[in-house]
Design a protein around this motif. Structure first.
Motif, PDB file in Angstrom:
ATOM      1  N   ASP A  95       0.833  -1.202   0.000  1.00 55.24           N
ATOM      2  CA  ASP A  95       0.000   0.000   0.000  1.00 55.24           C
ATOM      3  C   ASP A  95       0.868   1.253   0.000  1.00 55.24           C
ATOM      4  O   ASP A  95       1.838   1.358   0.770  1.00 55.24           O
ATOM      5  N   GLY A  96       0.531   2.176  -0.877  1.00 55.61           N
ATOM      6  CA  GLY A  96       1.227   3.458  -0.915  1.00 55.61           C
ATOM      7  C   GLY A  96       2.567   3.449  -1.606  1.00 55.61           C
ATOM      8  O   GLY A  96       3.253   4.481  -1.634  1.00 55.61           O
ATOM      9  N   VAL A  97       2.971   2.312  -2.167  1.00 61.05           N
ATOM     10  CA  VAL A  97       4.261   2.217  -2.853  1.00 61.05           C
ATOM     11  C   VAL A  97       4.019   2.197  -4.357  1.00 61.05           C
ATOM     12  O   VAL A  97       3.129   1.502  -4.847  1.00 61.05           O
ATOM     13  N   HIS A  98       4.815   2.970  -5.090  1.00 59.22           N
ATOM     14  CA  HIS A  98       4.696   3.030  -6.548  1.00 59.22           C
ATOM     15  C   HIS A  98       5.843   2.243  -7.181  1.00 59.22           C
ATOM     16  O   HIS A  98       6.948   2.184  -6.647  1.00 59.22           O
ATOM     17  N   TYR A  99       5.561   1.672  -8.361  1.00 56.58           N
ATOM     18  CA  TYR A  99       6.519   0.772  -8.998  1.00 56.58           C
ATOM     19  C   TYR A  99       6.728   1.133 -10.471  1.00 56.58           C
ATOM     20  O   TYR A  99       5.824   1.648 -11.133  1.00 56.58           O
ATOM     21  N   ARG A 100       7.942   0.839 -10.945  1.00 55.82           N
ATOM     22  CA  ARG A 100       8.272   0.977 -12.365  1.00 55.82           C
ATOM     23  C   ARG A 100       8.925  -0.321 -12.833  1.00 55.82           C
ATOM     24  O   ARG A 100       9.791  -0.870 -12.149  1.00 55.82           O
ATOM     25  N   ILE A 101       8.498  -0.796 -13.985  1.00 56.21           N
ATOM     26  CA  ILE A 101       9.062  -2.014 -14.566  1.00 56.21           C
ATOM     27  C   ILE A 101       9.815  -1.639 -15.837  1.00 56.21           C
ATOM     28  O   ILE A 101       9.207  -1.151 -16.796  1.00 56.21           O
ATOM     29  N   ASP A 102      11.125  -1.835 -15.829  1.00 61.23           N
ATOM     30  CA  ASP A 102      11.956  -1.597 -17.015  1.00 61.23           C
ATOM     31  C   ASP A 102      12.352  -2.940 -17.606  1.00 61.23           C
ATOM     32  O   ASP A 102      12.862  -3.816 -16.892  1.00 61.23           O
ATOM     33  N   PHE A 103      12.108  -3.098 -18.898  1.00 62.47           N
ATOM     34  CA  PHE A 103      12.573  -4.293 -19.601  1.00 62.47           C
ATOM     35  C   PHE A 103      13.889  -3.939 -20.286  1.00 62.47           C
ATOM     36  O   PHE A 103      13.942  -3.028 -21.126  1.00 62.47           O
ATOM     37  N   ILE A 104      14.944  -4.654 -19.916  1.00 66.91           N
ATOM     38  CA  ILE A 104      16.302  -4.318 -20.327  1.00 66.91           C
ATOM     39  C   ILE A 104      16.887  -5.465 -21.141  1.00 66.91           C
ATOM     40  O   ILE A 104      16.710  -6.642 -20.808  1.00 66.91           O
ATOM     41  N   GLY A 105      17.596  -5.116 -22.214  1.00 65.05           N
ATOM     42  CA  GLY A 105      18.211  -6.144 -23.034  1.00 65.05           C
ATOM     43  C   GLY A 105      19.231  -5.561 -23.982  1.00 65.05           C
ATOM     44  O   GLY A 105      19.625  -4.394 -23.882  1.00 65.05           O
TER      45      GLY A 105
ATOM     46  N   GLY B 117      22.758  -3.443 -22.751  1.00 61.06           N
ATOM     47  CA  GLY B 117      21.920  -3.175 -21.589  1.00 61.06           C
ATOM     48  C   GLY B 117      21.050  -1.947 -21.750  1.00 61.06           C
ATOM     49  O   GLY B 117      21.053  -1.065 -20.892  1.00 61.06           O
ATOM     50  N   LYS B 118      20.272  -1.899 -22.825  1.00 62.06           N
ATOM     51  CA  LYS B 118      19.397  -0.749 -23.078  1.00 62.06           C
ATOM     52  C   LYS B 118      17.995  -1.031 -22.545  1.00 62.06           C
ATOM     53  O   LYS B 118      17.548  -2.175 -22.487  1.00 62.06           O
ATOM     54  N   VAL B 119      17.304   0.040 -22.165  1.00 58.92           N
ATOM     55  CA  VAL B 119      15.920  -0.089 -21.725  1.00 58.92           C
ATOM     56  C   VAL B 119      15.034  -0.165 -22.964  1.00 58.92           C
ATOM     57  O   VAL B 119      14.949   0.780 -23.748  1.00 58.92           O
ATOM     58  N   PHE B 120      14.362  -1.293 -23.146  1.00 58.15           N
ATOM     59  CA  PHE B 120      13.489  -1.501 -24.300  1.00 58.15           C
ATOM     60  C   PHE B 120      12.079  -0.949 -24.068  1.00 58.15           C
ATOM     61  O   PHE B 120      11.425  -0.491 -25.002  1.00 58.15           O
ATOM     62  N   GLN B 121      11.626  -1.021 -22.818  1.00 54.41           N
ATOM     63  CA  GLN B 121      10.256  -0.598 -22.513  1.00 54.41           C
ATOM     64  C   GLN B 121      10.151  -0.271 -21.028  1.00 54.41           C
ATOM     65  O   GLN B 121      10.771  -0.935 -20.197  1.00 54.41           O
ATOM     66  N   THR B 122       9.382   0.752 -20.688  1.00 54.25           N
ATOM     67  CA  THR B 122       9.143   1.133 -19.298  1.00 54.25           C
ATOM     68  C   THR B 122       7.642   1.214 -19.047  1.00 54.25           C
ATOM     69  O   THR B 122       6.904   1.795 -19.843  1.00 54.25           O
ATOM     70  N   THR B 123       7.212   0.633 -17.942  1.00 57.84           N
ATOM     71  CA  THR B 123       5.812   0.676 -17.541  1.00 57.84           C
ATOM     72  C   THR B 123       5.716   1.112 -16.091  1.00 57.84           C
ATOM     73  O   THR B 123       6.395   0.545 -15.225  1.00 57.84           O
ATOM     74  N   GLU B 124       4.908   2.126 -15.826  1.00 57.69           N
ATOM     75  CA  GLU B 124       4.613   2.516 -14.453  1.00 57.69           C
ATOM     76  C   GLU B 124       3.407   1.706 -13.997  1.00 57.69           C
ATOM     77  O   GLU B 124       2.359   1.715 -14.646  1.00 57.69           O
ATOM     78  N   GLY B 125       3.554   0.990 -12.886  1.00 60.76           N
ATOM     79  CA  GLY B 125       2.448   0.177 -12.418  1.00 60.76           C
ATOM     80  C   GLY B 125       2.911  -1.161 -11.903  1.00 60.76           C
ATOM     81  O   GLY B 125       4.109  -1.393 -11.711  1.00 60.76           O
ATOM     82  N   ILE B 126       1.967  -2.083 -11.689  1.00 57.41           N
ATOM     83  CA  ILE B 126       2.287  -3.349 -11.032  1.00 57.41           C
ATOM     84  C   ILE B 126       2.252  -4.551 -11.978  1.00 57.41           C
ATOM     85  O   ILE B 126       2.449  -5.676 -11.536  1.00 57.41           O
ATOM     86  N   GLU B 127       2.025  -4.317 -13.257  1.00 56.42           N
ATOM     87  CA  GLU B 127       2.038  -5.422 -14.212  1.00 56.42           C
ATOM     88  C   GLU B 127       2.432  -4.910 -15.588  1.00 56.42           C
ATOM     89  O   GLU B 127       2.018  -3.819 -15.999  1.00 56.42           O
ATOM     90  N   ALA B 128       3.232  -5.691 -16.281  1.00 50.44           N
ATOM     91  CA  ALA B 128       3.640  -5.302 -17.633  1.00 50.44           C
ATOM     92  C   ALA B 128       4.076  -6.528 -18.405  1.00 50.44           C
ATOM     93  O   ALA B 128       4.533  -7.526 -17.840  1.00 50.44           O
ATOM     94  N   THR B 129       3.928  -6.442 -19.731  1.00 50.44           N
ATOM     95  CA  THR B 129       4.371  -7.506 -20.636  1.00 50.44           C
ATOM     96  C   THR B 129       5.256  -6.897 -21.714  1.00 50.44           C
ATOM     97  O   THR B 129       4.956  -5.828 -22.248  1.00 50.44           O
ATOM     98  N   TYR B 130       6.340  -7.578 -22.013  1.00 50.41           N
ATOM     99  CA  TYR B 130       7.211  -7.156 -23.110  1.00 50.41           C
ATOM    100  C   TYR B 130       7.247  -8.255 -24.161  1.00 50.41           C
ATOM    101  O   TYR B 130       7.477  -9.429 -23.850  1.00 50.41           O
TER     102      TYR B 130
ATOM    103  N   VAL C 200      15.947 -10.463 -22.828  1.00 49.23           N
ATOM    104  CA  VAL C 200      15.372  -9.372 -22.052  1.00 49.23           C
ATOM    105  C   VAL C 200      15.294  -9.826 -20.602  1.00 49.23           C
ATOM    106  O   VAL C 200      15.149 -11.016 -20.311  1.00 49.23           O
ATOM    107  N   ARG C 201      15.435  -8.888 -19.708  1.00 41.56           N
ATOM    108  CA  ARG C 201      15.242  -9.125 -18.272  1.00 41.56           C
ATOM    109  C   ARG C 201      14.480  -7.930 -17.718  1.00 41.56           C
ATOM    110  O   ARG C 201      14.457  -6.858 -18.327  1.00 41.56           O
ATOM    111  N   ALA C 202      13.844  -8.113 -16.588  1.00 47.22           N
ATOM    112  CA  ALA C 202      13.056  -7.037 -16.000  1.00 47.22           C
ATOM    113  C   ALA C 202      13.745  -6.497 -14.755  1.00 47.22           C
ATOM    114  O   ALA C 202      14.233  -7.258 -13.913  1.00 47.22           O
ATOM    115  N   LEU C 203      13.779  -5.175 -14.662  1.00 49.60           N
ATOM    116  CA  LEU C 203      14.244  -4.463 -13.480  1.00 49.60           C
ATOM    117  C   LEU C 203      13.037  -3.775 -12.867  1.00 49.60           C
ATOM    118  O   LEU C 203      12.411  -2.928 -13.508  1.00 49.60           O
ATOM    119  N   ILE C 204      12.687  -4.150 -11.647  1.00 52.99           N
ATOM    120  CA  ILE C 204      11.509  -3.600 -10.995  1.00 52.99           C
ATOM    121  C   ILE C 204      11.978  -2.668  -9.880  1.00 52.99           C
ATOM    122  O   ILE C 204      12.688  -3.098  -8.955  1.00 52.99           O
TER     123      ILE C 204
END
Length: 442
Positions: free
Chosen positions: A329-339, A382-395, A404-408
């Motif tokens: 609760d109250g925590v914000h998240y970003r999901i970066d897909f890196i590859g 090691g470039k960021v391919f896609q960024t999503t703000e939130g708690i779920e994302a698909t690349y 690709v790997r995900a950095l949360i």
């Protein structure tokens, strides 16, 4: 004839093909794979360390003291009878505690790993996995380096002879570990520890040279005691460099297993080498050592400093990676897909980072800044391919994505920090998508 590591690779392909179907029936287990007790340079009895991790929500730990498995039944710790730890130990464990006096000195016997498991293992809830750390210093003068590694799920002390280079050490030590495991009917695991310690002692090329090594450690407590070189790779880029060059050469990428190398289990503070800073979370059918190790070998785990994931789904047929977070609760998240792309710039530039004092005055690489050759790599890696703000994302991987790997990343500050702790609670998933290129090469 295929080598052992190629055979294991083929099994991992089968796993990832079925991952989206089978993962729902499996459990997530939080584990610590690198920690120390009175058996070496930790500051507590092993029972205390196990109890502490259990209270912190861990499901398994690997007591990994230096140089030997805890099998000596005649290992005694000299410690005063009125020491607070001895009093607390006796209060909790009673007659389990063995003590003696010799020439006016007080000793407490340290329990073996088998004794500890008989006392502390709780089926389905908590598990001790036998292991130890391997450590040598190689080289001379300002060229000396430290090579450390962990052997996990073993039945005996694993030989770790000093060799000429970190790559040679990795190749031979891992071979020793896996041969011992096979002889004892165990699924053992070998991981190279804290590569940045003391001062770029392990560089990407060391691990590119040994593609049979599948694990290295992201260690938040691995203190670098000298100012970082401005041309050097970051913690994350180190990982991407190895993965990119391995895959483009038709080899298996490397997995990153988090650990905090905890030594201090009594006073929690910033830069205190405390437990709970970094750990792995493994998805397996049950809390059993062979299955935990197998899941890690299949890449079905993530590293975290506090972020909890609800699910990781890789669909090998569609080459898509989905990450779902279990939010606070109250925590914000970003999901970066890196590859890294298949056509990445492979050129490098070497920079000599010399020792700060003359060779004849050099004493130790832990006291004096050593000489290092630092290789600078392209920003294509090691470039960021896609960024999503939130708690779920698909690349959806593109045809030319090597992996690709995900950095949360969250916006929650960690309770304590150490030298390599991210500024906010973070998690890392393992690289996927690479099997397409390995199959093409093989």
């Amino acid at each position: 004839m295929k080598t052992t590591w190629q055979t294991v690779f083929l099994l991992s392909i089968v796993f990832w093909t079925l991952a989206s179907v089978s993962s729902q029936a499996q459990n997530w287990y939080k584990g610590g794979i690198h920690m120390h007790t009175f058996w070496s340079d930790g500051n507590v009895f092993p029972e205390y360390m196990a109890d502490l991790h259990r209270e912190m929500g861990y499901h398994f730990i690997v007591p990994s003291d230096h140089s030997q498995l805890q099998t000596n039944k005649d290992r005694w710790k000299e410690i005063a009878a009125d020491h607070p730890q001895v009093k607390a130990y006796v209060d909790k464990y009673g007659d389990w505690v063995e003590q003696k006096e010799i020439d006016g000195k007080h000793f407490v016997r340290l329990k073996t790993i088998d004794e500890l498991k008989s006392k502390l293992d709780d089926p389905g809830k908590f598990l001790l996995i036998p292991g130890h750390e391997q450590n040598v210093t190689i080289g001379k003068g300002s060229s000396m380096k430290s090579v450390h590694a962990n052997v996990i799920n073993i039945a005996e002390t694993i030989p770790f002879p000093p060799l000429e280079t970190p790559a040679e050490c990795a190749r031979v030590w891992q071979k020793n570990c896996y041969e011992s495991g096979a002889q004892n009917g165990l699924n053992s695991l070998w991981t190279l520890n804290h590569p940045f310690w003391v001062h770029y002692d392990i560089v990407p090329q060391d691990l590119i040279e040994v593609p049979e090594v599948w694990f290295y450690e992201l260690n938040t407590c691995g203190k670098e005691i000298f100012t970082p070189n401005p041309y050097a790779f970051s913690r994350d880029k180190f990982w991407d460099i190895i993965c990119a060059f391995r895959i483009i050469q038709g080899n298996h990428p490397i997995y990153c297993a988090g650990a905090d190398d905890s030594h201090n289990h009594l006073v929690f503070r910033d830069f205190g080498c405390n437990p709970g800073l970094t750990y792995v979370v493994v998805r397996a059918d049950e809390l059993e050592a062979n299955k935990i190790v197998q899941a890690m070998k299949e890449g079905d785990f993530y590293t975290s400093t506090g972020v909890t994931l609800d699910n990781i789904i890789y669909n090998a047929e569609k080459r898509s990676l989905t990450v779902k977070i279990k939010p606070e609760d109250g925590v914000h998240y970003r999901i970066d897909f890196i590859g890294t792309k298949k056509d990445f710039d492979q050129t490098t530039v070497d920079h000599l980072d010399p020792a700060e004092i003359p060779e004849e005055e050099f004493k130790s690489h832990t006291q004096n800044k050593p000489t290092r050759m630092i290789t600078e790599y392209s920003n294509d890696i090691g470039k960021v391919f896609q960024t999503t703000e939130g708690i779920e994302a698909t690349y959806q991987l593109a045809d030319d994505d090597l992996y690709v790997r995900a950095l949360i990343t969250s916006d929650k500050k960690p309770k304590f920090i150490d030298n390599h702790t991210p500024e906010t609670e973070t998690a890392w998933t393992q690289p996927v998508g690479w099997e397409k290129f390995i199959q093409d090469e093989k």
